[in-house]
Design a protein around this motif. Sequence first.
Motif, short mmCIF file in Angstrom:
data_model
loop_
_atom_site.label_atom_id
_atom_site.label_comp_id
_atom_site.label_asym_id
_atom_site.label_seq_id
_atom_site.Cartn_x
_atom_site.Cartn_y
_atom_site.Cartn_z
N GLY A 1 -66.18 11.93 8.83
CA GLY A 1 -66.40 11.95 10.28
C GLY A 1 -65.18 11.54 11.06
O GLY A 1 -64.88 12.09 12.12
N GLN A 2 -64.42 10.56 10.56
CA GLN A 2 -63.20 10.13 11.23
C GLN A 2 -62.14 11.24 11.21
O GLN A 2 -61.44 11.46 12.20
CB GLN A 2 -62.67 8.86 10.58
N SER B 1 -70.14 18.31 11.45
CA SER B 1 -71.16 18.03 10.44
C SER B 1 -71.12 16.60 9.94
O SER B 1 -72.15 16.05 9.54
CB SER B 1 -71.00 19.00 9.26
N ALA B 2 -69.95 15.96 9.96
CA ALA B 2 -69.83 14.60 9.43
C ALA B 2 -69.80 13.54 10.52
O ALA B 2 -69.66 12.35 10.22
CB ALA B 2 -68.57 14.49 8.57
N ASN C 1 -71.21 10.32 18.26
CA ASN C 1 -70.09 11.24 18.44
C ASN C 1 -70.58 12.69 18.56
O ASN C 1 -69.96 13.50 19.26
CB ASN C 1 -69.10 11.12 17.28
N GLN C 2 -71.67 13.05 17.85
CA GLN C 2 -72.22 14.38 18.03
C GLN C 2 -72.70 14.57 19.46
O GLN C 2 -72.51 15.65 20.05
CB GLN C 2 -73.37 14.61 17.04
N LEU C 3 -73.32 13.54 20.01
CA LEU C 3 -73.76 13.62 21.39
C LEU C 3 -72.58 13.75 22.33
O LEU C 3 -72.62 14.49 23.33
CB LEU C 3 -74.59 12.37 21.74
N ARG C 4 -71.47 13.06 22.02
CA ARG C 4 -70.27 13.14 22.84
C ARG C 4 -69.71 14.56 22.82
O ARG C 4 -69.30 15.11 23.86
CB ARG C 4 -69.23 12.14 22.32
N VAL C 5 -69.68 15.19 21.62
CA VAL C 5 -69.19 16.57 21.50
C VAL C 5 -70.12 17.52 22.24
O VAL C 5 -69.67 18.49 22.89
CB VAL C 5 -69.07 16.97 20.01
N GLN C 6 -71.42 17.27 22.16
CA GLN C 6 -72.39 18.12 22.86
C GLN C 6 -72.13 18.10 24.37
O GLN C 6 -72.16 19.14 25.03
CB GLN C 6 -73.81 17.65 22.54
#
Length: 725
Positions: free
Chosen positions: A622-623, A647-648, A653-658
């Motif tokens: 993920g990093q 995916s990792a 962070n997924q919410l941030r990318v969304q």
Amino acid sequence: MAALAWLAAGLLLLADWLLLRPGLPGFFSLLVPGVPLLRIWAVGLSRWAILGLGVRGILGVTTGAHGWMAALQLLTAALGLAQPGLASFRELASWGALRDGDNAGVLHWGSRLDAFVLSYVAAVPAAALWHKLGSLWAPSGRRGAGDMVRRLLGFLGSEKRSLRLVLVLLILSCLGEMAIPFFTGRINDWILQDKTAPSFARNIWLMSILTIASTVLEFAGDGIYNFTMGHMHSRAHGEVFRAVLHQETGFFLQNPAGSITSRVTEDTSKVCESISDKLNLLMWYLGRGLCLLAFMFWGSLYLTVVTLATLPLLFLLPQKLGKVYQSLEMKVQESLAKSTQVAIEALSAMPTVRSFANEEGEAQKFRQKLEEMKTLNKKGALAYVVEVWTTSISGMLLKVGILYFGGQLVVRGAVSSGDLVSFVLYQIQFTHVVEALLSCYPWMQKAVGSSEKIFEYLDRTPCSPLSGSLAPLNMEGLVEFQDVSFAYPNYPDVQVLQGLTFTLHPGKVTALVGPNGSGKSTVAALLQNLYQPTGGRVLLDGQPLVQFDHHYLHRQVAAVRQEPLLFGRSFRENIAYGLTRNPTMEEITAVAKESGAHDFISGLPQGYDTEVGETGNQLSGGQRQAVALARALIRRPRLLILDDATSALDANNQLRVQRLLYENRGPASPTVLLITQQLSLVEQAHHILFLKEGSVCEQGTHLQLTERSGGCYRAMVEALVAPSD
């Protein structure tokens, strides 16, 4: 055809014997009376012209001829110029043999059968040797040592002028080395003739001064040469690596990384070292050999001819062994590259090797490759032993012959004992020079074998152009796939994409979904211009992707993969990687916050100056994805490709990318191609493409596709949400 050529050559030889041998000397005796040297030059040049015209007219040999036919032109020159050259040399040496009346001795070949035969005995090996050296160093379709040396010396650029100074110092040093044999012979005569001590001491001092000067010049030449060659080493490595980096992506699929690394580093080093070391020796011994040969001619024509007559025998075996060396070296390099690849694969996948307890299996596989190389090295060692033994025996027999014939000349009073002593010393050194040159020849052949792949990389033209010329001021980010087909270079019969057609609209997020192996990552690779379609076109703003400038395109198109690779540098350098400008710390921090990398980077003792380790192995998956996303965002691209790039990431962070993808989108927002299996990201996409077996089987919004009964997308969604029910 070959039989007729040999018959014509025999007729020319017969004409030389029956017509030219008695005719030319008699004709020029009447035309040029009283000047023997001028008459001999007239005879020699006329003989060269007549035989040369015969070779061209009867045999049809032209300047571009090859093989033994081409050597005939050199033979006619050697036959015509050998005796006039020797006559002039004797005149310069003040031997006076041509000054007494009309008697030119053995040089006047028209009156002596043995001199006529001797001219062929001397000219045939000389012409053959010169032709061989010329073919070795002349440019040709097949790469030789001369071509290799020229190419490598080309890396010196303007510093090649230093080699001219080295050659001057080398020649002066070689002349100084002749002092010891020369004065040794003179001292021998002075002792026998009871010369005075002052003359003896004076010449000893002169010999010492010349010898010391020779040594100083040699050291100076070696220093300049080694300094110059150091520049060649670094530039050669840089050019080879640069040539490899500019190859198309398919090249790296067809050639393992270990093999390429071996060629770029080990082979290039070996070739450069062979050239710098052996070329230095080659120049030194060649200059020394020419000086020795001149002094040998000065001392005794007969003994020099005896020495030279044995040289072709010394060249035959090394020539054959050189080809064996070259073939074996190529096989050794191939075996070394394979063993290196085995080691790299094992070391780069140590967790996998350890988890399967296969350490001994990998060690055994590596030993098998080394055994293959060991067998090849044994064959090379055997060939080397045979060569050294044969050369040593030949040199010993030559020394015995020189002492025998020289003793006969001293007894007859043709030469003095001092001249014989000097000649023997010259001949011993000359033999050592020939042996050294012969030992350099196989090494040069080995270097040629090692250079094959290097120059293949340097000369290789990428199958697809790396860069075009388009670099518009503004880019919208409109992407069009028009009936695109594609197969990877290493599997040309397997069609990954078949008639793929779709459009990515500017400022919109398009999700590309489908089962594994449907071609999603291949679409991402084509958009980055890593490969060229085998059919159809990929357009960016209406222009073929391949026509855009390489650097411009990758400022506008950025991609993040599922398993991104980072470099063993700091976070700062990884995020700014590939930028032509130096971004400010504020810019780096801003994109790191957008991607979610700032929190863990700022918590490190050295912050953004912390080293990430080789390929980023000190970071979690993920990093690495967060840093790679920051590396893409700092370019502010017009087309952003996310190939399962989240995916990792953790939930935050997924919410941030969304939010990054879907909130506050406007005209300045990039076109996004989103390849993912995460339903939360896909369902908000402006457009969804479902890829199956290399073709789009469904497309639309999330709502449209889920309402389609029996559709592929709906089945995928149901499969993804089923475990949570």
